[in-house]
Structure formats: structure tokens, C-alpha cells
Write an enzyme that holds these catalytic residues in place. Sequence first.
Site, PDB file in Angstrom:
ATOM      1  N   ARG A   1      45.905  30.160  58.257  1.00  0.00           N
ATOM      2  CA  ARG A   1      47.067  30.898  57.780  1.00  0.00           C
ATOM      3  C   ARG A   1      47.899  30.550  56.651  1.00  0.00           C
ATOM      4  O   ARG A   1      49.089  30.922  56.276  1.00  0.00           O
ATOM      5  CB  ARG A   1      48.200  31.174  58.828  1.00  0.00           C
ATOM      6  CG  ARG A   1      47.443  31.862  60.155  1.00  0.00           C
ATOM      7  CD  ARG A   1      48.530  32.546  61.039  1.00  0.00           C
ATOM      8  NE  ARG A   1      47.713  32.922  62.161  1.00  0.00           N
ATOM      9  CZ  ARG A   1      47.693  32.268  63.274  1.00  0.00           C
ATOM     10  NH1 ARG A   1      47.774  30.920  63.356  1.00  0.00           N
ATOM     11  NH2 ARG A   1      46.703  32.640  64.383  1.00  0.00           N
TER      12      ARG A   1
ATOM     13  N   LYS B   1      48.299  37.313  42.909  1.00  0.00           N
ATOM     14  CA  LYS B   1      47.511  38.390  43.405  1.00  0.00           C
ATOM     15  C   LYS B   1      46.068  37.766  43.593  1.00  0.00           C
ATOM     16  O   LYS B   1      45.572  36.872  42.528  1.00  0.00           O
ATOM     17  CB  LYS B   1      47.057  39.626  42.340  1.00  0.00           C
ATOM     18  CG  LYS B   1      48.049  40.653  42.400  1.00  0.00           C
ATOM     19  CD  LYS B   1      47.497  41.840  41.590  1.00  0.00           C
ATOM     20  CE  LYS B   1      48.782  42.851  41.321  1.00  0.00           C
ATOM     21  NZ  LYS B   1      48.068  43.919  40.462  1.00  0.00           N
TER      22      LYS B   1
ATOM     23  N   ASN C   1      50.026  47.309  33.084  1.00  0.00           N
ATOM     24  CA  ASN C   1      48.788  48.302  33.103  1.00  0.00           C
ATOM     25  C   ASN C   1      48.783  49.062  31.612  1.00  0.00           C
ATOM     26  O   ASN C   1      47.935  49.940  31.659  1.00  0.00           O
ATOM     27  CB  ASN C   1      48.781  49.260  34.016  1.00  0.00           C
ATOM     28  CG  ASN C   1      48.718  48.476  35.465  1.00  0.00           C
ATOM     29  OD1 ASN C   1      47.685  47.714  35.509  1.00  0.00           O
ATOM     30  ND2 ASN C   1      49.230  49.094  36.344  1.00  0.00           N
TER      31      ASN C   1
ATOM     32  N   HIS D   1      40.221  51.201  32.728  1.00  0.00           N
ATOM     33  CA  HIS D   1      39.619  51.367  33.997  1.00  0.00           C
ATOM     34  C   HIS D   1      38.423  52.599  33.889  1.00  0.00           C
ATOM     35  O   HIS D   1      37.442  52.410  34.461  1.00  0.00           O
ATOM     36  CB  HIS D   1      40.662  51.687  35.068  1.00  0.00           C
ATOM     37  CG  HIS D   1      41.421  50.229  35.400  1.00  0.00           C
ATOM     38  ND1 HIS D   1      42.589  50.049  35.897  1.00  0.00           N
ATOM     39  CD2 HIS D   1      40.746  49.010  35.360  1.00  0.00           C
ATOM     40  CE1 HIS D   1      42.912  49.082  35.984  1.00  0.00           C
ATOM     41  NE2 HIS D   1      41.948  48.229  35.606  1.00  0.00           N
TER      42      HIS D   1
ATOM     43  N   HIS E   1      36.141  43.684  30.785  1.00  0.00           N
ATOM     44  CA  HIS E   1      37.656  44.326  31.294  1.00  0.00           C
ATOM     45  C   HIS E   1      38.554  44.436  29.928  1.00  0.00           C
ATOM     46  O   HIS E   1      39.050  45.368  29.503  1.00  0.00           O
ATOM     47  CB  HIS E   1      37.952  43.575  32.310  1.00  0.00           C
ATOM     48  CG  HIS E   1      39.560  43.986  32.663  1.00  0.00           C
ATOM     49  ND1 HIS E   1      39.947  45.209  33.165  1.00  0.00           N
ATOM     50  CD2 HIS E   1      40.712  43.455  32.505  1.00  0.00           C
ATOM     51  CE1 HIS E   1      41.027  45.368  33.390  1.00  0.00           C
ATOM     52  NE2 HIS E   1      41.985  44.163  32.834  1.00  0.00           N
TER      53      HIS E   1
HETATM   54  N1  NAD Z   1      44.887  38.150  40.140  1.00  0.00           N
HETATM   55  C1  NAD Z   1      44.990  38.860  39.073  1.00  0.00           C
HETATM   56  O1  NAD Z   1      46.173  39.046  38.665  1.00  0.00           O
HETATM   57  C2  NAD Z   1      43.963  39.047  38.222  1.00  0.00           C
HETATM   58  C3  NAD Z   1      44.123  39.591  36.743  1.00  0.00           C
HETATM   59  C4  NAD Z   1      43.379  39.898  35.887  1.00  0.00           C
HETATM   60  C5  NAD Z   1      42.048  39.402  36.308  1.00  0.00           C
HETATM   61  N2  NAD Z   1      41.793  39.081  37.451  1.00  0.00           N
HETATM   62  C6  NAD Z   1      40.266  38.964  37.834  1.00  0.00           C
HETATM   63  O2  NAD Z   1      39.967  37.833  37.079  1.00  0.00           O
HETATM   64  C7  NAD Z   1      38.226  37.887  37.190  1.00  0.00           C
HETATM   65  C8  NAD Z   1      37.987  37.758  35.688  1.00  0.00           C
HETATM   66  O3  NAD Z   1      38.208  36.508  35.365  1.00  0.00           O
HETATM   67  P1  NAD Z   1      37.616  35.612  34.158  1.00  0.00           P
HETATM   68  O4  NAD Z   1      37.635  36.636  32.932  1.00  0.00           O
HETATM   69  O5  NAD Z   1      38.401  34.482  33.898  1.00  0.00           O
HETATM   70  O6  NAD Z   1      36.000  35.518  34.454  1.00  0.00           O
HETATM   71  P2  NAD Z   1      35.451  34.297  35.088  1.00  0.00           P
HETATM   72  O7  NAD Z   1      36.025  33.606  36.386  1.00  0.00           O
HETATM   73  O8  NAD Z   1      34.066  35.055  35.640  1.00  0.00           O
HETATM   74  O9  NAD Z   1      34.759  33.465  34.047  1.00  0.00           O
HETATM   75  C9  NAD Z   1      34.060  34.084  32.950  1.00  0.00           C
HETATM   76  C10 NAD Z   1      32.747  32.880  32.698  1.00  0.00           C
HETATM   77  O10 NAD Z   1      33.398  31.816  31.981  1.00  0.00           O
HETATM   78  C11 NAD Z   1      32.843  30.698  32.664  1.00  0.00           C
HETATM   79  N3  NAD Z   1      34.040  29.626  32.273  1.00  0.00           N
HETATM   80  C12 NAD Z   1      35.312  29.561  32.618  1.00  0.00           C
HETATM   81  N4  NAD Z   1      35.946  28.832  32.207  1.00  0.00           N
HETATM   82  C13 NAD Z   1      35.176  28.037  31.385  1.00  0.00           C
HETATM   83  C14 NAD Z   1      35.306  27.261  30.277  1.00  0.00           C
HETATM   84  N5  NAD Z   1      36.718  26.519  29.994  1.00  0.00           N
HETATM   85  N6  NAD Z   1      34.389  27.052  29.326  1.00  0.00           N
HETATM   86  C15 NAD Z   1      33.069  27.425  29.661  1.00  0.00           C
HETATM   87  N7  NAD Z   1      33.007  28.371  30.654  1.00  0.00           N
HETATM   88  C16 NAD Z   1      33.882  28.542  31.427  1.00  0.00           C
HETATM   89  C17 NAD Z   1      32.858  31.106  34.033  1.00  0.00           C
HETATM   90  O11 NAD Z   1      31.880  30.164  34.519  1.00  0.00           O
HETATM   91  C18 NAD Z   1      32.148  32.291  33.795  1.00  0.00           C
HETATM   92  O12 NAD Z   1      30.601  32.447  33.550  1.00  0.00           O
HETATM   93  C19 NAD Z   1      37.871  39.336  37.663  1.00  0.00           C
HETATM   94  O13 NAD Z   1      37.456  39.322  38.760  1.00  0.00           O
HETATM   95  C20 NAD Z   1      39.395  39.973  37.956  1.00  0.00           C
HETATM   96  O14 NAD Z   1      39.503  40.828  38.872  1.00  0.00           O
HETATM   97  C21 NAD Z   1      42.529  38.721  38.544  1.00  0.00           C
HETATM   98 ZN    ZN Z   2      43.829  43.641  32.504  1.00  0.00          ZN
END
Ligand code: NAD
Ligand code: ZN
Length: 358
Positions: free
Chosen positions: A122, A144, A246, A253, A266
Site C-alpha cells: 500500500r 502520475k 495539454n 494525440h 509523443h
Molecule cells: N507521468 C507523467 O506525468 C508522464 C508525462 C509524460 C510522459 N509520461 C510517460 O513517459 C514515457 C516516455 O518517457 P521517455 O520519453 O523518457 O521514454 P523512455 O523511458 O522509454 O526512455 C527513452 C529511451 O532512452 C533510454 N534512456 C533513458 N535515459 C537515458 C540516458 N540518460 N542515456 C541514454 N539512454 C537513455 C531509455 O532506455 C529508452 O530506450 C511514456 O510511457 C509516457 O506515457 C508520463
Molecule cells: Zn506530452
Amino acid sequence: MRSFRVDLGPGAHPVHVGTGALDRLGDLAVAAGLSGGRSAIITDENVGGLYLERARHSLETAGFEPIKIELPAGESSKSLMMLERIYDRMVEARLDRKSVVFALGGGVIGDLAGFAAATFLRGLPLVQVPTTVVAQVDSALGGKTGINHRAGKNLIGAFYQPRMIVADVALLASLPEREFREGLAEVIKYGAIMDAAMFTDLERDMGAILARETGCLDEMVYRSLGHKASVVERDEREGGLRAILNFGHTVGHALEAAAGYGEYLHGEAVAIGMVIAARLSSLHAGLGTSEAKRVEALLKAAGLPIAIPPDWRKESFLRALELDKKRAGKGIEFVLLDRLGHALTRGLRFEEIMAGFA
Ligand SMILES: NC(=O)c1ccc[n+]([C@@H]2O[C@H](COP(=O)([O-])OP(=O)(O)OC[C@H]3O[C@@H](n4cnc5c(N)ncnc54)[C@H](O)[C@@H]3O)[C@@H](O)[C@H]2O)c1
Ligand SMILES: [Zn+2]
């Protein structure tokens, strides 16, 4: 290193931004009141290979005994299967309610490890250690967390605030170029919707940012997180104000959905969405056309796409927008700029939106 607090009542927590912050992770965790001992670092294979040892060393020096949970990289890891794998390791390592979960990675790891921390026993204390631009300027802050379901992205999740965020901008040096640029879309977004001075600075500094000069990255991440914090502080559960984040996302989207997830990153889809939203802002909210052009020019300077390619799937794109319309009733609630640095929301009819593509 610079720090500030996200002011969220019981969910309040510090944010640290700077070069070398990773090597201070353990000390910072102790200073945040987290107890040492059994804990977990959750990461992916790419990030783990690059930064896990440094994180582990810093934590062990400060009295933590972290187990390592390393998962495959990529969006497909935000799954029930990976969540179960995390729970299994946590049970096996006999983590207790004081055990800290360190999420070391991009948004995928942040969302997944965050949800695991929110739900195991939890709720275990969570520390976000974001390593991508997206994670450092956006996803690590706001609480989130969640995973995907085959029926849709982020369908399963929880609001769960971390106890601390540590963003070491030097880690961005190893990020692949496309992922780096993608994150700049959200940075430009903050300037456009909230901070005209930041927007102007981004115009001036884009070359240095793309060259990944740490001073500029530091400023960029610090300001972005400050803006996101100020929105989340006023609207933690996305009741209203948080909707301005947004900007560019309605069309973004729909584009992602139409193109098939994965074709556009994205941030790339959002960049195109922001160009269209800026144009609509000139038509419906009083944004000067020259300012709309500046939004487009800055996105272009960041190496992001600014137009839908000629071969875009118009039909499926329209269907995706229609879906949005149904959800919203008559019009689609759209985030527009009435001037650079200030956003508002406005219901737009479908035909009005289509005019933005002309
Ligand atoms: N919680 C929220 O408010 C929120 C907001 C925006 C996006 N998201 C989520 O985030 C995700 C996307 O995140 P992202 O774009 O960071 O993608 P990701 O976590 O997949 O990272 C992108 C790639 O970069 C690599 N990587 C990460 N850090 C690195 C570094 N320092 N050096 C080399 N390689 C590295 C990772 O292994 C991966 O292959 C989505 O699932 C999306 O839904 C969440
Ligand atoms: Zn965004």
C-alpha cells in the site's frame, strides 16, 4: 545544484536539479528523511548499464542496501507482466514499508516503478531519478504513475507523489538525439503557455541546448520543473488548470493514434499539434500571427517536425479527433494562446479545428 520544494500539503517534496546530483543521491535521500537499509533501484537495461553503479555507490555510502531490478527498455515494459516481475523481486528481497524505491530512468521507468511503489504494501517511499529530457522536465513531477493496457495507454494507474526528485542534467549527454529533441517539445510548451521570457531565452539558447551545454540544460530543466510544479500545486488531480499542459496535445494525440503508436514519438506529434494550436490561437484567441510563427520557428530550430507529412492518414486522423469530440460533447476543449506566455481553454467546433490545417 539548485533545489526547490513542490508545495502539495502531505505530498510536498524537494526537487534537486544539477550536474553531478546522481553522486549525491544517497546523501540527499537521507536529508529528505528517508531511512536507509533495504531498498530497490528500478531501471532499464540502457540506463542501468550507464548509471546504475554510480547510483548504487552513492546509496551504499549513505547506508542504503539497494537491490537492483533491471527491466527491458521501451514502452512495452509498462505492462502488468513487468509489474509482476517487480513485485516478485520485492517480495523475495523482503522489502518493508520503509524501503525506498529509486526509479532510475526515463518516463517508462518512472511511471512503472512509481506505480509499483504506490501499490506494494500500500505504498513505499518513492524517489524519482529521471534520466531523459521528457522525464526531467515533465513526467517525474506531478505524481502520475501507471502502466498500459492493451486497450490503451496509461489505463491503469494512480496519483502517487514521490518523496524527492533528483534530476542530474549531465545524464542527458548519453541520450540518443531523437529522444533528446523529443523532450524539447514539452520545454517549448512551458514557454508558450506560461513564460514569454523563457520562450525568448529558448530562442536565443537553442543552439547551446542542442549542443547539450550543461549550463543551458540546467536552466532549462530547472525552469520547466518550476512551471510544472506551479501548475500541479494549484491543480494536483487535473480538475481544471492542469489542462493547459495539454497545449498541442489534442491534435498530437490524434496524430499519434492515426499514425499508429510508435511512428511519431509523443513529443514529435505534440510539436505538430502546437503549430496547429498556435495557428488556431491566431484565428480564435487573439495571438499575433508573428507570434504564432515564432512558435513554429522555435520548434523547427529544435529539430522537431512542424507539419503533417503529405501522405498522412487523413481518415484515421479525423476519426481520432471525432472520438475526442464525442467525449467532449459539442465542441472540443482546446488549449489556445491569447499571447505568447499565456494560455486559455476554449471549446472549438470540429470545422473550426480543421481550419487550422489550411
Ligand atoms: N507521468 C507523467 O506525468 C508522464 C508525462 C509524460 C510522459 N509520461 C510517460 O513517459 C514515457 C516516455 O518517457 P521517455 O520519453 O523518457 O521514454 P523512455 O523511458 O522509454 O526512455 C527513452 C529511451 O532512452 C533510454 N534512456 C533513458 N535515459 C537515458 C540516458 N540518460 N542515456 C541514454 N539512454 C537513455 C531509455 O532506455 C529508452 O530506450 C511514456 O510511457 C509516457 O506515457 C508520463
Ligand atoms: Zn506530452
